[in-house]
Design a protein around this motif. Structure first.
Motif, PDB file in Angstrom:
ATOM      1  N   TYR A  17      36.489  49.697  48.658  1.00  0.00           N
ATOM      2  CA  TYR A  17      36.096  48.513  48.538  1.00  0.00           C
ATOM      3  C   TYR A  17      36.130  47.806  49.726  1.00  0.00           C
ATOM      4  O   TYR A  17      37.387  47.145  50.310  1.00  0.00           O
ATOM      5  CB  TYR A  17      36.889  47.530  47.524  1.00  0.00           C
ATOM      6  N   GLN A  91      30.954  45.674  41.153  1.00  0.00           N
ATOM      7  CA  GLN A  91      32.113  44.823  40.615  1.00  0.00           C
ATOM      8  C   GLN A  91      31.910  43.558  40.170  1.00  0.00           C
ATOM      9  O   GLN A  91      31.226  42.743  40.989  1.00  0.00           O
ATOM     10  CB  GLN A  91      33.518  44.766  41.713  1.00  0.00           C
ATOM     11  N   GLU A  93      32.633  39.936  38.715  1.00  0.00           N
ATOM     12  CA  GLU A  93      33.582  38.936  38.300  1.00  0.00           C
ATOM     13  C   GLU A  93      33.132  37.738  37.687  1.00  0.00           C
ATOM     14  O   GLU A  93      32.165  37.494  37.772  1.00  0.00           O
ATOM     15  CB  GLU A  93      34.031  38.481  39.971  1.00  0.00           C
ATOM     16  N   LYS A  94      34.117  37.080  37.268  1.00  0.00           N
ATOM     17  CA  LYS A  94      33.952  35.882  36.468  1.00  0.00           C
ATOM     18  C   LYS A  94      34.987  34.892  37.076  1.00  0.00           C
ATOM     19  O   LYS A  94      36.131  35.165  37.489  1.00  0.00           O
ATOM     20  CB  LYS A  94      34.279  36.051  34.890  1.00  0.00           C
ATOM     21  N   HIS A  95      34.656  33.713  37.263  1.00  0.00           N
ATOM     22  CA  HIS A  95      35.261  32.717  37.664  1.00  0.00           C
ATOM     23  C   HIS A  95      35.249  31.174  37.262  1.00  0.00           C
ATOM     24  O   HIS A  95      34.003  31.042  37.062  1.00  0.00           O
ATOM     25  CB  HIS A  95      34.975  32.445  39.257  1.00  0.00           C
ATOM     26  N   MET A 115      30.414  41.569  49.051  1.00  0.00           N
ATOM     27  CA  MET A 115      31.446  41.431  48.056  1.00  0.00           C
ATOM     28  C   MET A 115      32.695  40.572  48.842  1.00  0.00           C
ATOM     29  O   MET A 115      33.018  40.526  50.085  1.00  0.00           O
ATOM     30  CB  MET A 115      32.531  42.724  47.841  1.00  0.00           C
TER      31      MET A 115
END
Length: 129
Positions: A17, A91, A93-95, A115
């Motif tokens: 990553y 990847q 992602e939740k925020h 990213m």
């Protein structure tokens, strides 16, 4: 990190990553595919490709935005032709954030597709509760 620091001990497959230092594609290309990155964790491929290095260095010194982007497109084609990496997944992602007083460009639909740069603090506004 110790194993990938030497081509003799580098594993055949690793998960990497890597993110750009700032929201600019050249930054990501430099830390991921330039020969300077070969003895680091960010490049297990050990490309050591003088032509690729020259293309990356040239693009990073190109001031005109459209010309630099054109060079990035050529770099992407070159890298894809080499096929040094397997791009297997993104990847997700939740925020959560407070929309009443935080103006978050990502939530408003403006995305920097590198990213980690959906939290580029210089572009996040706070208006107060």
């Amino acid at each position: 990190m110790e194993e990938v620091a030497d081509p003799e001990t580098s594993p055949h497959v690793v998960t990497i990553y890597v993110s750009a230092d700032f929201p600019e594609a050249g930054s990501l290309l430099k830390v991921r595919y330039h020969s300077d990155a070969a003895p680091t964790w960010s490049q297990n491929e050990w490309l050591l490709d003088d032509e690729l290095d020259a293309m990356i260095d040239d693009s990073l010194t190109t001031v005109d935005t459209e010309e630099r982007y054109a060079k990035y497109r050529e770099l992407q084609d070159y890298i894809m032709d080499l096929c040094p990496s397997l791009f297997l997944y993104d990847q997700v992602e939740k925020h959560a954030y407070q929309a009443d007083y935080v103006d978050w460009y990502t939530a408003n639909g403006e995305v920097i597709p590198l990213m980690g740069l959906n939290f580029f603090a210089a572009k996040i506004g706070v208006t107060g509760p």
